[in-house]
Motif scaffolding. Structure first.
Motif, mmCIF file in Angstrom:
data_model
loop_
_atom_site.group_PDB
_atom_site.id
_atom_site.type_symbol
_atom_site.label_atom_id
_atom_site.label_comp_id
_atom_site.label_asym_id
_atom_site.label_seq_id
_atom_site.Cartn_x
_atom_site.Cartn_y
_atom_site.Cartn_z
ATOM 1 N N VAL A 1 15.079 -60.763 97.710
ATOM 2 C CA VAL A 1 16.062 -59.930 97.027
ATOM 3 C C VAL A 1 16.800 -60.748 95.969
ATOM 4 O O VAL A 1 16.931 -61.968 96.079
ATOM 5 C CB VAL A 1 17.079 -59.328 98.022
ATOM 6 C CG1 VAL A 1 16.376 -58.415 99.000
ATOM 7 C CG2 VAL A 1 17.857 -60.418 98.746
ATOM 8 N N TRP B 1 20.273 -60.915 93.095
ATOM 9 C CA TRP B 1 21.641 -60.432 92.940
ATOM 10 C C TRP B 1 21.673 -59.177 92.087
ATOM 11 O O TRP B 1 22.513 -58.285 92.305
ATOM 12 C CB TRP B 1 22.513 -61.529 92.321
ATOM 13 C CG TRP B 1 22.231 -61.804 90.865
ATOM 14 C CD1 TRP B 1 21.408 -62.740 90.347
ATOM 15 C CD2 TRP B 1 22.797 -61.101 89.746
ATOM 16 N NE1 TRP B 1 21.396 -62.678 88.974
ATOM 17 C CE2 TRP B 1 22.245 -61.686 88.572
ATOM 18 C CE3 TRP B 1 23.705 -60.051 89.614
ATOM 19 C CZ2 TRP B 1 22.576 -61.248 87.296
ATOM 20 C CZ3 TRP B 1 24.034 -59.604 88.335
ATOM 21 C CH2 TRP B 1 23.475 -60.195 87.194
ATOM 22 N N ILE C 1 20.712 -56.260 94.437
ATOM 23 C CA ILE C 1 21.800 -55.970 95.378
ATOM 24 C C ILE C 1 22.955 -55.277 94.661
ATOM 25 O O ILE C 1 23.514 -54.291 95.150
ATOM 26 C CB ILE C 1 22.284 -57.276 96.049
ATOM 27 C CG1 ILE C 1 21.170 -57.858 96.935
ATOM 28 C CG2 ILE C 1 23.549 -57.022 96.869
ATOM 29 C CD1 ILE C 1 21.498 -59.220 97.498
ATOM 30 N N TYR C 2 23.314 -55.796 93.489
ATOM 31 C CA TYR C 2 24.398 -55.194 92.708
ATOM 32 C C TYR C 2 24.075 -53.750 92.341
ATOM 33 O O TYR C 2 24.922 -52.855 92.465
ATOM 34 C CB TYR C 2 24.634 -56.019 91.440
ATOM 35 C CG TYR C 2 25.586 -55.376 90.455
ATOM 36 C CD1 TYR C 2 26.949 -55.331 90.711
ATOM 37 C CD2 TYR C 2 25.117 -54.811 89.271
ATOM 38 C CE1 TYR C 2 27.829 -54.736 89.809
ATOM 39 C CE2 TYR C 2 25.979 -54.215 88.370
ATOM 40 C CZ TYR C 2 27.339 -54.177 88.641
ATOM 41 O OH TYR C 2 28.187 -53.580 87.758
ATOM 42 N N LEU D 1 24.008 -51.444 95.687
ATOM 43 C CA LEU D 1 25.348 -51.280 96.266
ATOM 44 C C LEU D 1 26.273 -50.487 95.347
ATOM 45 O O LEU D 1 27.066 -49.661 95.813
ATOM 46 C CB LEU D 1 25.959 -52.647 96.578
ATOM 47 C CG LEU D 1 25.374 -53.401 97.765
ATOM 48 C CD1 LEU D 1 26.110 -54.719 97.977
ATOM 49 C CD2 LEU D 1 25.431 -52.553 99.042
ATOM 50 N N LEU E 1 15.419 -53.704 94.655
ATOM 51 C CA LEU E 1 16.256 -54.649 95.386
ATOM 52 C C LEU E 1 15.863 -56.092 95.052
ATOM 53 O O LEU E 1 16.709 -56.991 95.060
ATOM 54 C CB LEU E 1 16.138 -54.399 96.890
ATOM 55 C CG LEU E 1 17.165 -55.069 97.807
ATOM 56 C CD1 LEU E 1 18.582 -54.658 97.435
ATOM 57 C CD2 LEU E 1 16.884 -54.734 99.261
#
Length: 327
Positions: free
Chosen positions: A2, A4, A7-8, A11, A186
């Motif tokens: 994964v 960043w 993930i950012y 989310l 992701l």
């Protein structure tokens, strides 16, 4: 692995939709039982503000380039959009196209429930070829078999109610990487470019009978197959069709402003709602009660859209019954 970026992205979308459902859509839920039409009008516009977020993140933060060729959309036109699928994420990437023509607040996606669990294009392609072999249909390399039954049902019902102006046939292609699932996003595997080729068919050009409409849909998929073959085996663009880039009804400056405002709003919105929940007990109670309502309605009725439709039918049936009594 994964990243960043992935993930950012995930989310930000999740928390935006979560808090947006509770604090933006939640207060208008009672309106559904009084005036479903007004509820739908408000709901469409509130949801559209969130739909601009993935568009903004993909293009502004991650540099995804969108190229649209073919026919233009007519703003406000009532249209059925048919599109090929190369990934589980096509429906979300389509928003990048629709935002430029003010279609986000009007868009509704129709998918079979079973499609939620399909793991990707390759597995779907195997099933599609099995279906073609069993039914004596042409096998495709670049598209899946069209499900003509659902298409003809939707078009016929909309035509009966005089609620259809056109069918937009969209071919989507990815000249570089093709992220298949949410897991690819992701990992930060965002498409570098997305090409949309649009062909508009006015409703009066569509066949009248169900059988001819099914054949018409199958013909469009044969054309998609050839169009995509030329795309991937050629220069990886749709310019060979002879139709150039379609100018959007919104200027690129306006699109950029919308994207920047979307990022700013949704970046501040979720933390602000968390702060309100932390500071005020009344907000905490509203937060908990609204979550319970959402969970219960999903388990008992199967979704808010079912309740909304029932309310609409009930309220529109009453004037009709009263008119019959007066007769």
């Amino acid at each position: 692995m994964v990243s960043w970026k992935g993930i950012y992205f995930i989310l930000t979308l999740f928390w935006g939709s979560f808090f947006g459902s509770i604090f933006m859509l939640g207060p208008f839920l009672p309106l559904m039982f009084v005036n479903p039409s007004w509820y739908r009008w408000i709901n469409n516009r509130l949801v559209a503000t969130w739909l601009t977020l993935p568009v903004a993140l993909l293009e502004t933060m991650f540099g995804v380039k969108v190229i649209i060729t073919g026919d233009a959309f007519v703003p406000g036109e009532r249209s059925v959009i048919i599109m090929n699928h190369r990934t589980r994420m096509d429906w979300m990437f389509l928003w990048n196209c629709l935002m430029r023509y003010s279609y986000l607040r009007l868009e509704k996606i129709c998918l079979k429930a079973s499609l939620k669990s399909i793991p990707g294009f390759e597995n779907s392609k195997a099933r599609s070829n099995d279906f073609a072999e069993k039914n004596g249909l042409q096998k495709y390399e670049y598209v899946l078999q069209p499900r003509t039954t659902g298409f003809t049902f939707v078009v016929d019902r909309l035509r009966e109610g005089k609620n259809l102006d056109a069918v937009h046939d969209i071919t989507v292609a990815y000249p570089h990487n093709i992220p298949q699932t949410e897991m690819h996003l992701l990992r930060g595997d965002f498409p570098k470019e997305i090409h949309f080729h649009v062909h508009r068919y006015p409703v009066d050009t569509l066949p009248a009978s169900k059988e001819d409409l099914e054949l018409w849909c199958q013909k469009r998929w044969e054309e998609k197959e050839e169009r995509l073959r030329s795309f991937y085996q050629g220069e990886k663009n749709f310019y060979f069709t002879g139709q150039t880039v379609v100018p959007p009804c919104k200027s690129e400056l306006r699109v950029l402003v919308v994207k920047l405002l979307s990022i700013l709003y949704w970046t501040l919105f979720s933390p602000a709602m968390c702060l309100l929940i932390y500071l005020y007990s009344l907000i905490r109670w509203y937060f908990i009660i609204t979550i319970v309502i959402y969970v219960l309605q999903e388990r008992i009725f199967g979704g808010l859209e079912i309740i909304e439709l029932a309310c609409y039918r009930f309220l529109h049936k009453q004037p009709h019954l009263n008119a019959k009594k007066n007769e």
